[in-house]
Write an enzyme that holds these catalytic residues in place. Structure first.
Site, PDB file in Angstrom:
ATOM      1  N   SER A 296       0.825  -1.203   0.000  1.00  0.00           N
ATOM      2  CA  SER A 296       0.000   0.000   0.000  1.00  0.00           C
ATOM      3  C   SER A 296       0.866   1.262   0.000  1.00  0.00           C
ATOM      4  CB  SER A 296      -0.899  -0.005   1.232  1.00  0.00           C
ATOM      5  OG  SER A 296      -0.104   0.024   2.389  1.00  0.00           O
TER       6      SER A 296
ATOM      7  N   GLU B 297       0.362   3.844   1.788  1.00  0.00           N
ATOM      8  CA  GLU B 297       0.545   4.277   3.178  1.00  0.00           C
ATOM      9  C   GLU B 297       1.798   3.642   3.794  1.00  0.00           C
ATOM     10  OE1 GLU B 297      -2.813   2.991   5.385  1.00  0.00           O
ATOM     11  OE2 GLU B 297      -1.957   3.693   7.266  1.00  0.00           O
TER      12      GLU B 297
ATOM     13  N   GLU C 119       6.699  -0.196  -5.038  1.00  0.00           N
ATOM     14  CA  GLU C 119       5.632  -0.425  -6.029  1.00  0.00           C
ATOM     15  C   GLU C 119       4.329  -0.393  -5.242  1.00  0.00           C
ATOM     16  OE1 GLU C 119       2.826  -1.911  -7.821  1.00  0.00           O
ATOM     17  OE2 GLU C 119       3.893  -3.834  -8.007  1.00  0.00           O
TER      18      GLU C 119
ATOM     19  N   CYS D 236      -2.738  -4.376  -8.308  1.00  0.00           N
ATOM     20  CA  CYS D 236      -2.418  -2.959  -8.064  1.00  0.00           C
ATOM     21  C   CYS D 236      -2.623  -2.129  -9.321  1.00  0.00           C
ATOM     22  CB  CYS D 236      -1.021  -2.795  -7.490  1.00  0.00           C
ATOM     23  SG  CYS D 236       0.155  -3.913  -8.188  1.00  0.00           S
TER      24      CYS D 236
ATOM     25  N   GLU E 274      -8.194   3.916  -3.982  1.00  0.00           N
ATOM     26  CA  GLU E 274      -7.982   2.551  -4.471  1.00  0.00           C
ATOM     27  C   GLU E 274      -8.896   1.606  -3.695  1.00  0.00           C
ATOM     28  OE1 GLU E 274      -4.188   0.638  -3.619  1.00  0.00           O
ATOM     29  OE2 GLU E 274      -4.214  -0.182  -5.648  1.00  0.00           O
TER      30      GLU E 274
END
Ligand code: ADP
Length: 500
Positions: free
Chosen positions: A256, A258, A277, A311, A409
């Protein structure tokens, strides 16, 4: 729900009320007898299975049945330290002393063994992750083998990666991977690291550690020297201990945005190399001249197959206004035919959402989407299994750029559609995101595809296809999707340094 046709004024059923499948398939369940899963699994450090110092274990479950699969060791800071030291010893004493040709031979052997055990790995991945066997069997595991083959080929040719420049490995690479492509992410990380002469400490995701642990059997069968690859299982704290370890020279992370930001802060100023990534909110751009059926199939593949757990999933759909209703109608009809259910069934398109927490997060975002006023559609003809983390795919249309489902997302089978009138508007909308991982352009006109692609801020751009991967092609993002590239020649460079 009904609507009336403009011509006759007669009531016609909306797609959601249409009858289900015309043809149904008999179940075709892949046997899980091919895999053995130890009830309790330890850490793999210095070529040995070792118990965690603090004696803690956690469970990994099958998201399709919620049945526990195995107890997994939770590595604490002392275990991570032992793993990094084992990797450093293997680097100093063995791996950095081998020629590229010798390293390549190990990698070729590993690639062949992966091919030999492909079915077993596919079933194990499906059990632990919940994604359909069709995906693990036809996409994930073949790509895992392909990555090892590809980087095996580079091992003795590193002198050609940057001609005229002398390159050397870095040392120990700390690699942290997510749950959506567990073994493929392990391959993306391990293969280039070893090809370049580094050694590895890998931390798989706590939700999906089983295939990475199984890979150890393959490494041992290939005779990989002890300590070259070490596996520390655990959650965020284990990952944090790995990225903070002073002997780690390179951190590679997929996950993620974050957590990626936390990691970037933790390695700042340490001299460690870092590739990230991270998340994405990738857009399809469907132009009026596109082959519409092909585009609809590409969109379905890009967001619904694999539960949207990708992703670079094509989670935003931008359609040229003149064909928008046609595309959306076809999409709704196609969605009714998606098969959601047992991931081990070879006919399944959409398997289980990987965890209950993830399922709840997706549901919350879907609710937000409804509240914010976008038009909502889900194929109600799809019956979900009574047990397990399942969800119907859904489509929001009339989505505004400010809507949460257009910006955040979701990481689930949730598509957010809106329209555009000109290529310039399509490009502006596609780029209106903090992310920049991928995009898909659908048009019959090559010149338009190239002109649009050149203006999109996305690391990977597909034309008239989506979610196609190849080990020779670099993958990575712009903006909050991260930095650095994996795959291809570009994927070697983060594991090397220039020496005078
Ligand atoms: P996702 O949302 O895809 O689960 P996460 O970023 O939460 O992504 O997790 C990706 C990987 O990062 C997992 O292996 C997880 O255990 C690990 N991780 C989570 N927090 C941290 C952290 N603070 N430092 C390092 N690794 C972490």
């Amino acid at each position: 729900m009904t609507k009336t046709t403009a011509k006759t004024g007669r009531a016609v059923p909306a797609p959601s009320a249409a009858p289900g499948l015309v043809v149904d398939y008999a179940p075709s369940i892949e046997s899980d007898k091919i895999v053995t899963i130890a009830p309790r699994q330890q850490l793999y450090i210095g070529g040995q299975w070792v118990k965690p110092v603090e004696g803690r274990y956690f469970q990994t479950t099958n998201p399709a049945t919620l049945a526990p699969l195995s107890e997994i060791a939770e590595a604490g800071a002392a275990d991570v330290d032992a793993a990094v030291r084992a990797a450093k010893r293997a680097y100093d004493r063995t791996w950095s002393k081998l020629s590229g040709r010798e390293r390549g031979r190990y990698l070729f052997r590993i690639a062949r063994l992966i091919q030999e055990r492909a079915r077993e790995l596919a079933v194990l991945e499906t059990l632990d992750n919940g994604k359909p066997i069709r995906e693990t069997r036809d996409v994930d595991i073949p790509l895992v083998a392909a990555h090892f083959f590809y980087y095996a080929g580079w091992a003795d040719k590193l002198g050609y990666a940057l001609p005229g420049v002398k390159l050397a490995p870095l040392g120990v690479a700390g690699q942290i991977i997510p749950w959506n492509f567990p073994l493929l992410m392990a391959a993306w990380k391990i293969a280039p690291a070893l090809a370049c002469g580094n050694t590895v400490v890998l931390k798989p995701a706590e939700q999906t550690p089983l295939t990475a642990l199984k890979l150890i059997e393959i490494f041992e069968a290939a005779g990989l020297p002890p300590g070259v690859v070490n596996i520390v299982t655990g959650a965020g704290a284990t990952g944090a201990a790995l990225t903070a370890h002073p002997l780690v020279r390179k951190v590679a992370f997929t996950g993620s945005t974050e957590v990626g930001k936390t990691i970037a802060r933790s390695v700042a100023g340490s001299g460690k190399k870092l590739t990230l990534e991270l998340g994405g909110k990738s857009a399809h751009l469907i132009f009026a001249d596109a082959a519409i059926d092909q585009a609809v199939e590409g969109v379905v593949n890009g967001i619904f197959f694999n539960q949207g757990h990708v992703c670079c999933a094509g989670s935003r759909l931008l359609i040229e206004e003149s064909v928008a209703e046609r595309v959306l109608d076809k999409l709704r009809t196609r969605m009714q035919k998606l098969r959601v259910g047992n991931p081990l069934d070879k006919n399944t398109d959409i398997g289980a959402i990987n965890s209950t927490a993830e399922l709840e997060k997706i549901r919350r975002l879907v609710e937000t989407g409804k509240q914010e006023g976008a038009r909502y559609y889900e194929p109600e003809n799809i019956t979900l299994p009574a047990k397990g983390n399942f969800l119907r795919p859904c489509l929001f249309s009339d989505v505004a750029s400010s809507h949460t489902i257009c910006r955040v997302e979701v990481f689930g089978p949730v598509l957010a559609a809106s329209t555009f009138r000109t290529p310039a508007e399509a490009i502006a909308k596609a780029n209106d995101t903090p992310y920049g991982l991928a995009a898909g352009i659908w048009s019959e006109k090559g010149s338009k595809v190239h002109a649009v692609a050149a203006q999109l801020r996305a690391g990977v751009i597909w034309a008239n296809t989506y979610n196609k991967f190849d080990p020779t092609a670099p993958f990575g993002g712009y903006g909050e999707s991260g930095y650095g590239r994996e795959g291809g020649r570009h994927g070697l460079l983060p594991y090397l340094e220039v020496v005078p």
